[in-house]
Scaffold this active site. Structure first.
Site, PDB file in Angstrom:
ATOM      1  N   HIS A  87      25.421  33.510  42.633  1.00 38.87           N
ATOM      2  CA  HIS A  87      25.823  34.756  43.281  1.00 38.87           C
ATOM      3  C   HIS A  87      25.561  34.636  44.777  1.00 38.87           C
ATOM      4  O   HIS A  87      24.535  34.078  45.198  1.00 38.87           O
ATOM      5  CB  HIS A  87      25.025  35.922  42.692  1.00 38.87           C
ATOM      6  CG  HIS A  87      25.497  37.271  43.096  1.00 38.87           C
ATOM      7  ND1 HIS A  87      26.826  37.632  43.123  1.00 38.87           N
ATOM      8  CD2 HIS A  87      24.819  38.362  43.499  1.00 38.87           C
ATOM      9  CE1 HIS A  87      26.935  38.890  43.509  1.00 38.87           C
ATOM     10  NE2 HIS A  87      25.720  39.351  43.759  1.00 38.87           N
ATOM     11  N   CYS A 129      32.371  37.501  44.000  1.00 38.33           N
ATOM     12  CA  CYS A 129      31.433  37.324  45.112  1.00 38.33           C
ATOM     13  C   CYS A 129      31.827  36.170  46.027  1.00 38.33           C
ATOM     14  O   CYS A 129      31.841  36.314  47.251  1.00 38.33           O
ATOM     15  CB  CYS A 129      29.995  37.190  44.622  1.00 38.33           C
ATOM     16  SG  CYS A 129      29.605  35.675  43.703  1.00 38.33           S
TER      17      CYS A 129
END
Length: 145
Positions: free
Chosen positions: A93, A27
């Protein structure tokens, strides 16, 4: 009838498409690659990027606002630090929000990579986090020139 995207909104989507395949399992690597293509220097892992988002003058916790920003001339990033996940986890994230229809009236469309798995393309971001976390994100807009 669909409203045409601004040139910058389309540019963000094009950059996401360019980098997704090579970063679908990372990510922060994905977000940094897209940002770099847009001449926005980012560094560090997802937690570092989320800290950076919190320091920007244009940030919110509202997905509908973030979606509107993505339709304008902005790179919009959403994030949640690992320590803020329920339950806490080792890694945070981050995702890139793009123009698109909100899911359930509050979840914008995004691209992301996922450590140890495969992220998603042009998917509502409620699929990027579990039900405990998806309503606790920070979104930030970085103006594009």
């Amino acid at each position: 009838m669909t409203t045409p995207l601004s040139l910058q909104a389309q540019r963000v989507i094009n950059c996401c498409e360019t980098h997704w395949q090579s970063h679908k399992s990372d990510c922060s690597g994905f977000v940094k690659a897209v940002a770099n293509d847009l001449s926005i220097p980012l560094s560090g892992n997802a937690d570092d990027i989320t800290d950076y988002l919190l320091g920007l003058p244009t940030h919110t916790t509202d997905g509908a606002t973030a979606s509107r920003w993505a339709e304008q001339d902005n790179l919009v990033i959403a994030g949640l630090k690992g320590s803020e996940h329920l339950p806490p986890r080792q890694h945070g994230h981050v995702v890139i929000v793009v123009s698109g229809e909100l899911a359930h009236g509050k979840y914008p469309v995004a691209y992301w990579g996922t450590l140890g798995s495969e992220g998603k393309k042009r998917t509502p971001l409620n699929w990027a986090w579990n039900h405990n976390d998806r309503d606790r994100l920070v979104f930030a807009a970085i103006p594009l020139s």
